[in-house]
Scaffold this active site. Sequence first.
Site, PDB file in Angstrom:
ATOM      1  N   LEU A 183      47.059  60.002   9.534  1.00 33.06           N
ATOM      2  CA  LEU A 183      47.550  61.375   8.893  1.00 33.06           C
ATOM      3  C   LEU A 183      49.130  60.711   8.543  1.00 33.06           C
ATOM      4  O   LEU A 183      49.750  60.430   9.145  1.00 33.06           O
ATOM      5  CB  LEU A 183      47.615  62.367   8.682  1.00 33.06           C
ATOM      6  CG  LEU A 183      46.248  62.877   8.905  1.00 33.06           C
ATOM      7  CD1 LEU A 183      44.999  62.705   9.114  1.00 33.06           C
ATOM      8  CD2 LEU A 183      46.913  63.915   8.964  1.00 33.06           C
ATOM      9  N   ILE A 184      48.778  59.304   7.488  1.00 33.17           N
ATOM     10  CA  ILE A 184      50.169  58.426   7.494  1.00 33.17           C
ATOM     11  C   ILE A 184      50.995  59.238   6.569  1.00 33.17           C
ATOM     12  O   ILE A 184      50.922  59.717   5.262  1.00 33.17           O
ATOM     13  CB  ILE A 184      50.155  57.489   7.431  1.00 33.17           C
ATOM     14  CG1 ILE A 184      51.424  56.391   7.431  1.00 33.17           C
ATOM     15  CG2 ILE A 184      49.275  56.860   6.005  1.00 33.17           C
ATOM     16  CD1 ILE A 184      51.161  54.998   7.005  1.00 33.17           C
ATOM     17  N   GLY A 287      50.868  61.696  14.536  1.00 30.48           N
ATOM     18  CA  GLY A 287      52.092  61.405  14.919  1.00 30.48           C
ATOM     19  C   GLY A 287      52.634  62.769  15.699  1.00 30.48           C
ATOM     20  O   GLY A 287      54.169  62.519  15.895  1.00 30.48           O
ATOM     21  N   GLN A 296      55.120  72.157  15.701  1.00 30.77           N
ATOM     22  CA  GLN A 296      54.413  71.321  17.348  1.00 30.77           C
ATOM     23  C   GLN A 296      54.654  71.752  18.505  1.00 30.77           C
ATOM     24  O   GLN A 296      54.508  71.217  19.324  1.00 30.77           O
ATOM     25  CB  GLN A 296      55.186  69.828  16.606  1.00 30.77           C
ATOM     26  CG  GLN A 296      54.396  69.283  15.743  1.00 30.77           C
ATOM     27  CD  GLN A 296      54.899  67.958  15.194  1.00 30.77           C
ATOM     28  OE1 GLN A 296      56.097  67.502  16.654  1.00 30.77           O
ATOM     29  NE2 GLN A 296      55.078  67.594  14.388  1.00 30.77           N
ATOM     30  N   CYS A 456      60.425  38.285  -1.860  1.00 28.33           N
ATOM     31  CA  CYS A 456      60.321  37.981  -1.263  1.00 28.33           C
ATOM     32  C   CYS A 456      59.238  37.125  -0.656  1.00 28.33           C
ATOM     33  O   CYS A 456      58.880  36.510  -1.679  1.00 28.33           O
ATOM     34  CB  CYS A 456      59.664  39.377  -0.464  1.00 28.33           C
ATOM     35  SG  CYS A 456      58.540  40.067  -1.590  1.00 28.33           S
TER      36      CYS A 456
END
EC number: 2.8.1.4
Length: 482
Positions: A183-184, A287, A296, A456
């Site tokens: 889960l980003i 995370g 949390q 880049c």
Amino acid sequence: MKFIIKLFPEITIKSQSVRLRFIKILTGNIRNVLKHYDETLAVVRHWDNIEVRAKDENQRLTIRDALTRIPGIHHILEVEDVPFTDMHDIFEKALVQYRDQLEGKTFCVRVKRSGKHDFSSIDVERYVGGGLNQHIESARVKLTNPDVTVHLEVEDDRLLLIKGRYEGIGGFPIGTQEDVLSLISGGFDSGVSSYMLMRRGCRVHYCFFNLGGAAHEIGVRQVAHYLWNRFGSSHRVRFVAINFEPVVGEILEKIDDGQMGVILKRMMVRAASKVAERYGVQALVTGEALGQVSSQTLTNLRLIDNVSDTLILRPLISYDKEHIINLARQIGTEDFARTMPEYCGVISKSPTVKAVKSKIEAEEEKFDFSILDKVVEEANNVDIREIAQQTEQEVVEVETVNDCGPNDVILDIRSVDEQEDKPLKVEGIDVVSLPFYKLSTKFGDLDQNRTWLLWCERGVMSRLQALYLREQGFNNVKVYRP
């Protein structure tokens, strides 16, 4: 050129069958990564190491760098492989190779030997060390903490002169463990947790809950593509984007303020579990770190876990923020994370740190779950390799040029470290450095009467940033691809 790949120690203590399977998978991963640089190179596996041989000397640094980022590799040795006849021949070859390095330094010689010989490893160390000490007047032998350690390996009738040792990231080869769905959000935590599971041998797919529109998704795509390209490009993975704005809207409208944070996370876990089940993924990765934010705490994490039977992995659960940021800096995601907005924390003014299950369930009865089902059904699933291709299509209105006009300025948007390692110089053309993570706040300060050519190394970041700047109303940008 030749590289010797040394295995992560935990691989070497596996049973014979498991060890062989891990080595076989690692060999395949190395081939998959390096074939983009040199299709003619050879990758040969042995019981205790893997050899990589390549002919194109121009790709030496690129191949070496890529190897240090493949999970499962403890370290790599860049070697010169030559035949030898006796110990004196070994000494002469070592003298040619190491003379310049040993001038004015203390040194010792360390030898590894395999095969049948009339000498031992210690015999070679003494003979070569004594010879180097005699022939290099400014050098001095020091067996403990020397300035230079001369590493030699003798294999049958071959001598490996070790030109350099480079540390890998360790861990298990990707594909030795089962798939996970990360889960980003693009922040510090989710990027590091994704990396840690890749390093542990999992193929990491990405699930993104979009709370901030197109610009937010573009930013998170950059992070996911960076992580995959840098550490996991040996395997194909999915990037799943779910438009969660309708879910947030329903929560804001119907849910009590104190319960919003926990319920939002429960909705995310429900949605991610559906995605994981759809694609046969065994676990979710988050995370979260214990006590970092209100949702949390142990009580709240337990309530969040209760909504799904899918295993939830939290590799950062005992880490403090400083440690997480340091890890993000090491893997290169810090700059992304610093400019990524955090949307989850703004929806609740007084979040509960110890939610009560009955209250949470009572609040969720007000929620229209058809909204959640709909956003999951409409989720956008892409192969992460297509992100760059989609970017090309999305930035179709941004012109790509290969030369510069009189009013053009090249804007090098690489990170500061990359700019320092490989400065961009174009004869007769102005080059300005502005890292990509500062574009959102600093691009407006540049001379808007000039045309800015974003550059880049690989062209992915420049196209993504060009799209972002166009969305912000800047029409004086192009993509520079010489």
